[in-house]
Design a protein around this motif. Structure first.
Motif, mmCIF file in Angstrom:
data_model
loop_
_atom_site.group_PDB
_atom_site.id
_atom_site.type_symbol
_atom_site.label_atom_id
_atom_site.label_comp_id
_atom_site.label_asym_id
_atom_site.label_seq_id
_atom_site.Cartn_x
_atom_site.Cartn_y
_atom_site.Cartn_z
ATOM 1 N N ILE A 47 0.862 -1.191 0.000
ATOM 2 C CA ILE A 47 0.000 0.000 0.000
ATOM 3 C C ILE A 47 0.890 1.229 0.000
ATOM 4 C CG2 ILE A 47 -1.898 1.177 1.171
ATOM 5 C CD1 ILE A 47 -1.729 -1.655 2.969
ATOM 6 N N LEU A 48 0.795 2.029 -1.047
ATOM 7 C CA LEU A 48 1.586 3.258 -1.124
ATOM 8 C C LEU A 48 1.004 4.291 -0.161
ATOM 9 C CD1 LEU A 48 3.969 4.419 -2.866
ATOM 10 C CD2 LEU A 48 2.198 5.534 -4.249
ATOM 11 N N ILE A 49 1.849 4.795 0.772
ATOM 12 C CA ILE A 49 1.329 5.783 1.737
ATOM 13 C C ILE A 49 1.999 7.145 1.568
ATOM 14 C CG2 ILE A 49 0.503 4.139 3.453
ATOM 15 C CD1 ILE A 49 3.149 4.722 5.035
ATOM 16 N N SER A 50 3.071 7.204 0.765
ATOM 17 C CA SER A 50 3.675 8.485 0.400
ATOM 18 C C SER A 50 4.561 8.202 -0.803
ATOM 19 C CB SER A 50 4.503 9.072 1.555
ATOM 20 O OG SER A 50 5.700 8.349 1.714
ATOM 21 N N SER A 51 5.194 9.228 -1.321
ATOM 22 C CA SER A 51 5.961 9.062 -2.555
ATOM 23 C C SER A 51 7.002 7.953 -2.471
ATOM 24 C CB SER A 51 6.649 10.398 -2.900
ATOM 25 O OG SER A 51 7.448 10.252 -4.045
ATOM 26 N N CYS A 52 7.638 7.794 -1.317
ATOM 27 C CA CYS A 52 8.751 6.839 -1.196
ATOM 28 C C CYS A 52 8.511 5.716 -0.192
ATOM 29 C CB CYS A 52 10.040 7.570 -0.818
ATOM 30 S SG CYS A 52 10.681 8.635 -2.126
ATOM 31 N N TRP A 53 7.280 5.546 0.287
ATOM 32 C CA TRP A 53 7.048 4.539 1.319
ATOM 33 C C TRP A 53 5.792 3.714 1.032
ATOM 34 C CZ3 TRP A 53 10.577 3.671 5.123
ATOM 35 C CH2 TRP A 53 11.548 4.671 5.327
ATOM 36 N N ILE A 109 3.175 -6.208 10.261
ATOM 37 C CA ILE A 109 3.306 -4.967 9.484
ATOM 38 C C ILE A 109 4.768 -4.771 9.093
ATOM 39 C CG2 ILE A 109 3.548 -3.554 11.597
ATOM 40 C CD1 ILE A 109 2.019 -1.316 10.113
ATOM 41 N N ALA A 110 4.960 -4.284 7.886
ATOM 42 C CA ALA A 110 6.306 -3.974 7.389
ATOM 43 C C ALA A 110 6.226 -2.676 6.595
ATOM 44 C CB ALA A 110 6.826 -5.103 6.504
ATOM 45 N N LEU A 111 7.329 -1.969 6.556
ATOM 46 C CA LEU A 111 7.402 -0.700 5.841
ATOM 47 C C LEU A 111 8.565 -0.764 4.864
ATOM 48 C CD1 LEU A 111 5.965 2.089 5.874
ATOM 49 C CD2 LEU A 111 7.605 2.818 7.586
ATOM 50 N N LEU A 112 8.293 -0.455 3.606
ATOM 51 C CA LEU A 112 9.320 -0.523 2.570
ATOM 52 C C LEU A 112 9.613 0.874 2.036
ATOM 53 C CD1 LEU A 112 7.221 -3.134 2.159
ATOM 54 C CD2 LEU A 112 8.970 -3.761 0.505
ATOM 55 N N GLN A 113 10.870 1.181 1.884
ATOM 56 C CA GLN A 113 11.279 2.459 1.313
ATOM 57 C C GLN A 113 11.674 2.240 -0.148
ATOM 58 O OE1 GLN A 113 14.572 4.419 3.246
ATOM 59 N NE2 GLN A 113 14.109 6.385 2.298
ATOM 60 N N LEU A 114 11.051 3.012 -1.026
ATOM 61 C CA LEU A 114 11.358 2.901 -2.448
ATOM 62 C C LEU A 114 12.675 3.600 -2.748
ATOM 63 C CD1 LEU A 114 8.332 2.280 -2.160
ATOM 64 C CD2 LEU A 114 7.919 3.535 -4.271
ATOM 65 N N LYS A 115 13.357 3.083 -3.731
ATOM 66 C CA LYS A 115 14.672 3.634 -4.082
ATOM 67 C C LYS A 115 14.518 4.524 -5.309
ATOM 68 C CE LYS A 115 19.304 1.688 -4.663
ATOM 69 N NZ LYS A 115 20.000 0.393 -4.793
ATOM 70 N N SER A 116 15.093 5.708 -5.246
ATOM 71 C CA SER A 116 15.015 6.625 -6.381
ATOM 72 C C SER A 116 16.222 7.551 -6.372
ATOM 73 C CB SER A 116 13.724 7.453 -6.298
ATOM 74 O OG SER A 116 13.723 8.459 -7.275
ATOM 75 N N ASP A 117 16.682 7.914 -7.564
ATOM 76 C CA ASP A 117 17.782 8.882 -7.657
ATOM 77 C C ASP A 117 17.273 10.290 -7.387
ATOM 78 O OD1 ASP A 117 19.467 6.834 -8.282
ATOM 79 O OD2 ASP A 117 19.171 7.042 -10.444
ATOM 80 N N ALA A 118 15.975 10.486 -7.630
ATOM 81 C CA ALA A 118 15.385 11.808 -7.422
ATOM 82 C C ALA A 118 14.936 11.941 -5.968
ATOM 83 C CB ALA A 118 14.193 11.997 -8.356
ATOM 84 N N GLU A 119 14.557 13.170 -5.593
ATOM 85 C CA GLU A 119 14.087 13.401 -4.229
ATOM 86 C C GLU A 119 12.772 12.666 -3.992
ATOM 87 O OE1 GLU A 119 12.955 17.192 -1.423
ATOM 88 O OE2 GLU A 119 14.266 17.517 -3.142
ATOM 89 N N ASP A 120 11.927 12.670 -5.030
ATOM 90 C CA ASP A 120 10.660 11.948 -4.944
ATOM 91 C C ASP A 120 10.813 10.597 -5.627
ATOM 92 O OD1 ASP A 120 9.116 13.981 -3.648
ATOM 93 O OD2 ASP A 120 9.176 15.087 -5.533
ATOM 94 N N CYS A 121 9.957 9.690 -5.257
ATOM 95 C CA CYS A 121 9.964 8.361 -5.883
ATOM 96 C C CYS A 121 8.736 8.276 -6.797
ATOM 97 C CB CYS A 121 9.961 7.282 -4.812
ATOM 98 S SG CYS A 121 11.323 7.452 -3.622
ATOM 99 N N ALA A 122 7.637 7.760 -6.282
ATOM 100 C CA ALA A 122 6.421 7.680 -7.093
ATOM 101 C C ALA A 122 5.862 9.079 -7.350
ATOM 102 C CB ALA A 122 5.386 6.840 -6.365
#
Length: 258
Positions: A47-53, A109-122
């Motif tokens: 479940i996407l809860i913010s741009s990078c999480w 429950i688990a929390l995943l951080q998306l990886k991105s070269d930019a400041e924002d991810c999704a």
């Protein structure tokens, strides 16, 4: 394309089980690469809860995957078929709740951080958007209708996952109906909640784990639960069990700050 804001979508698909990702834009699919096995394999929902999480269920990660084995896909309606506008991310890191109990699935429950070269991810599109975390004081009435979605099995004993995203409508069960007595004497803790379809049509099933239970509240789509466990799928009067997200708001905020 804009920054991700959590708010209710503009339309919803009524009836029928098959759904378009645009109706569930916070829904993520998590894939894993196993050593010695070629290809990427569907692991769990998220479940996407913010741009990078993104949130998911702790039990999905019991094998202790390394981050480079995992990938998160957003904006995909079909489980296995890539889409033109989907967004794919490697996982920068992920945190499984330190008190997850694999015996009874407490703290699932688990929390995943998306990886991105930019400041924002999704980035927000018609098919990718964050869901809202509930306000700490949120109390939804018993039997509130909410939604689940996933690529899980169509039937309890089906050998296959669904090729296509499906949605279901379930109601939040009262705490008095969310006890061991209703769930074959399995442990039920106060960090879990129950939801089921009083019409006995919709339920989460194997493969839906880690996906969202979302409810509309004041024009927001709030993530109330994470699909966790159940006794079979869609059995009469037996609800599905979900991680109660409101119990973990501090844990989520603290983990995102690390």
């Amino acid at each position: 394309m804009g920054l991700l804001a959590c708010r209710v979508r503009r339309y919803r698909i009524k009836g029928g089980s098959y759904a378009d990702i645009a109706a569930h834009p916070w829904r993520a699919a998590i894939f894993v690469k196993y050593h010695q096995v070629p290809g990427e394999h569907f692991l769990c929902g998220g479940i996407l809860i913010s741009s990078c999480w993104a949130l998911s269920a702790a039990h999905c990660f019991e094998e202790g995957f390394s981050t480079n084995q995992l990938k998160i896909v957003l904006g995909r309606t079909s489980r296995a078929t890539p889409e033109e506008n989907e967004q794919k991310f490697q996982v920068k890191n992920y945190t499984v709740h330190q008190r997850f109990d694999s015996e009874n699935f407490n703290n699932d429950i688990a929390l995943l951080q998306l990886k991105s070269d930019a400041e924002d991810c999704a980035v927000e599109t018609g098919t990718v958007r964050a869901a809202c975390l509930p306000m700490p004081e949120l109390q939804l009435p018993d039997w509130t209708e909410c939604e689940i979605s996933g690529y899980g099995k169509n039937e309890e004993f089906s050998p296959f996952y669904s090729e296509h995203l499906k949605e279901g409508h379930v109601r939040l069960f009262p705490a008095s109906r969310c006890t061991a007595q209703y769930l074959e004497n399995r442990t039920v803790t106060d960090s879990m909640l129950c939801a089921g379809d009083t019409r006995n049509l919709d339920d989460a099933c194997k493969g839906d784990s880690g996906g969202p239970l979302v409810c509309v509240k004041d024009d927001r789509m709030d993530v109330i639960g994470i699909i966790s466990w159940g006794i079979g799928c869609g059995r009469k009067d037996i609800p599905g069990v979900y991680t109660n997200v409101s119990r973990y708001l501090d844990w989520i905020q603290d983990t995102m700050k690390l």
